[in-house]
Scaffold this motif. Structure first.
Motif, mmCIF file in Angstrom:
data_model
loop_
_atom_site.group_PDB
_atom_site.id
_atom_site.type_symbol
_atom_site.label_atom_id
_atom_site.label_comp_id
_atom_site.label_asym_id
_atom_site.label_seq_id
_atom_site.Cartn_x
_atom_site.Cartn_y
_atom_site.Cartn_z
ATOM 1 N N PRO A 162 0.852 -1.185 -0.114
ATOM 2 C CA PRO A 162 -0.152 0.058 0.058
ATOM 3 C C PRO A 162 0.728 1.200 -0.007
ATOM 4 C CG PRO A 162 0.076 -0.945 2.146
ATOM 5 C CD PRO A 162 0.764 -1.800 1.338
ATOM 6 N N ALA A 163 0.130 2.338 0.129
ATOM 7 C CA ALA A 163 0.972 3.672 0.074
ATOM 8 C C ALA A 163 1.825 3.739 1.316
ATOM 9 C CB ALA A 163 -0.135 4.596 0.040
ATOM 10 N N GLY A 164 2.784 4.596 1.396
ATOM 11 C CA GLY A 164 3.577 4.848 2.454
ATOM 12 C C GLY A 164 4.935 4.483 2.592
ATOM 13 N N VAL A 165 5.515 4.214 1.130
ATOM 14 C CA VAL A 165 6.980 3.891 0.801
ATOM 15 C C VAL A 165 7.728 5.162 1.200
ATOM 16 C CG1 VAL A 165 6.066 1.975 -0.349
ATOM 17 C CG2 VAL A 165 6.835 4.199 -1.733
ATOM 18 N N GLY A 166 9.138 4.823 1.504
ATOM 19 C CA GLY A 166 9.950 5.898 1.704
ATOM 20 C C GLY A 166 10.116 6.834 0.516
ATOM 21 N N HIS A 167 10.320 6.284 -0.733
ATOM 22 C CA HIS A 167 10.470 7.144 -1.914
ATOM 23 C C HIS A 167 9.710 8.390 -2.129
ATOM 24 C CE1 HIS A 167 12.033 7.778 -6.227
ATOM 25 N NE2 HIS A 167 13.048 7.453 -5.638
ATOM 26 N N ALA A 168 8.513 8.237 -1.653
ATOM 27 C CA ALA A 168 7.647 9.246 -1.756
ATOM 28 C C ALA A 168 7.666 10.221 -0.862
ATOM 29 C CB ALA A 168 6.064 8.857 -1.753
ATOM 30 N N LYS A 169 8.448 9.947 0.013
ATOM 31 C CA LYS A 169 8.804 11.106 1.162
ATOM 32 C C LYS A 169 10.090 11.339 1.338
ATOM 33 C CE LYS A 169 5.710 7.935 3.836
ATOM 34 N NZ LYS A 169 5.663 7.347 4.974
ATOM 35 N N LYS A 170 11.032 10.792 0.332
ATOM 36 C CA LYS A 170 12.441 11.102 0.176
ATOM 37 C C LYS A 170 13.099 10.675 1.606
ATOM 38 C CE LYS A 170 11.683 15.261 -2.617
ATOM 39 N NZ LYS A 170 11.740 14.246 -3.894
#
Length: 309
Positions: free
Chosen positions: A275-283
């Motif tokens: 699901p959503a919440g992976v690190g790449h999206a948050k740098k």
């Protein structure tokens, strides 16, 4: 029933977890006379014995509990858990099976009716157990997490319908599809046509980038696999908080689709996407010294430290 692979006195064994103890399954089968102890040589061999094998395992452990053969039960904290299936014949993973994960990566969810399950393979050298270290090599510039529900196949099948596929599920476990989002060689080497896909694929294949565990929970214990809460923490901070009910394609639908192309065998593992919440999206990338913890309702806890290779 919770089936685990574990190390004790430098020997790899298959056991059944009950509360805070693990029962040596080969020893229980031998002592109880419920079945051939060789059936418990590996989890894959146990699954290949089918429902009769799982039934014998359950009866053997019940016999040991009733007759007090205490030497066959060890406290969990005295053994080292390995992945429940340390080297699956096939480890298949779904990509883009949650709409919000597609969107956080910059993609567009076009609707299930316009999609197929996308799947890829990871080598079994990626697989580690709970407590084992994720090792980030110099080739990886950005390592990331992906908490996933993994389905374990219990009997052979090909060209299955979704209804048939559900009956081929032996159980469930937790999987963390660790991914190298960026590779260091790409910092100096320009991309050619097709490189982006193959860089993505190579980033899935690295040693230790497939934590799995802590054990296999048999399907009879999970009444609603489509309603399981799933959460992941990095160094104690919540990063992923979702439900398996948010999947685009259910496990049975994914299995049916995959079975058009490959014959599924006992012990094959299909991980159903993150699901959503992976690190790449948050740098936010995995770093040596980090600790990552994943939980899926009813399946236990998968926790791994991060080290540099």
């Amino acid at each position: 029933m919770k089936i685990a692979t574990y190390l004790h006195n430098q020997q790899e064994r298959v056991g059944v977890v009950v509360d805070d103890h693990i029962y040596d399954l080969a020893g229980a089968l031998q002592a109880s006379g419920q079945g051939d102890p060789a059936m418990a040589d590996t989890t894959i061999r146990l699954l290949a014995a089918g429902e009769a094998g799982l039934g014998a395992a359950q009866e053997a452990v019940a016999w040991v509990q009733e007759h007090g053969a205490g030497e066959l039960a060890l406290p969990l904290d005295q053994v080292r858990l390995r992945a429940p299936i340390p080297c699956p014949g096939k480890l298949l993973c779904l990509a883009g099976n949650y709409a919000e994960h597609i969107q956080e990566g910059g993609g567009t969810f076009v609707g299930k009716e316009k999609m197929i399950p996308r799947f890829f393979m990871k080598p079994c050298t990626t697989v580690i157990g709970t407590g084992d270290a994720i090792r980030i090599p110099p080739s990886t510039a950005f390592a990331d997490w992906e908490l996933e529900l993994a389905v374990v196949i219990g009997k052979p099948g090909r060209d299955l319908t979704p209804e048939e596929a559900a009956g081929h599920i032996a159980g469930y476990t937790i999987f963390n599809d660790i991914s190298a989002r960026e590779l260091t060689f790409r910092q100096t080497l320009p991309q050619q046509e097709g490189d982006r896909f193959f860089d993505w694929l190579v980033g899935k294949w690295l040693d230790t980038f497939g934590p799995m565990g802590p054990w296999l929970t048999t399907a009879d214990e999970i009444a609603r696999p489509d309603r399981l809460g799933m959460r992941l923490w990095l160094n104690g901070e919540l990063q992923q908080d979702a439900s398996t009910g948010q999947m685009i394609f259910s496990p049975a639908e994914a299995i049916a689709f995959i079975s058009q192309f490959v014959t599924l065998q006992p012990g094959d593992v299909i991980s159903t996407g993150t699901p959503a919440g992976v690190g790449h999206a948050k740098k936010l990338r995995l770093q040596p010294g980090d600790r990552i913890r994943g939980e899926i309702q009813g399946l236990g806890v998968l926790e791994n430290p991060v080290e540099a290779l």
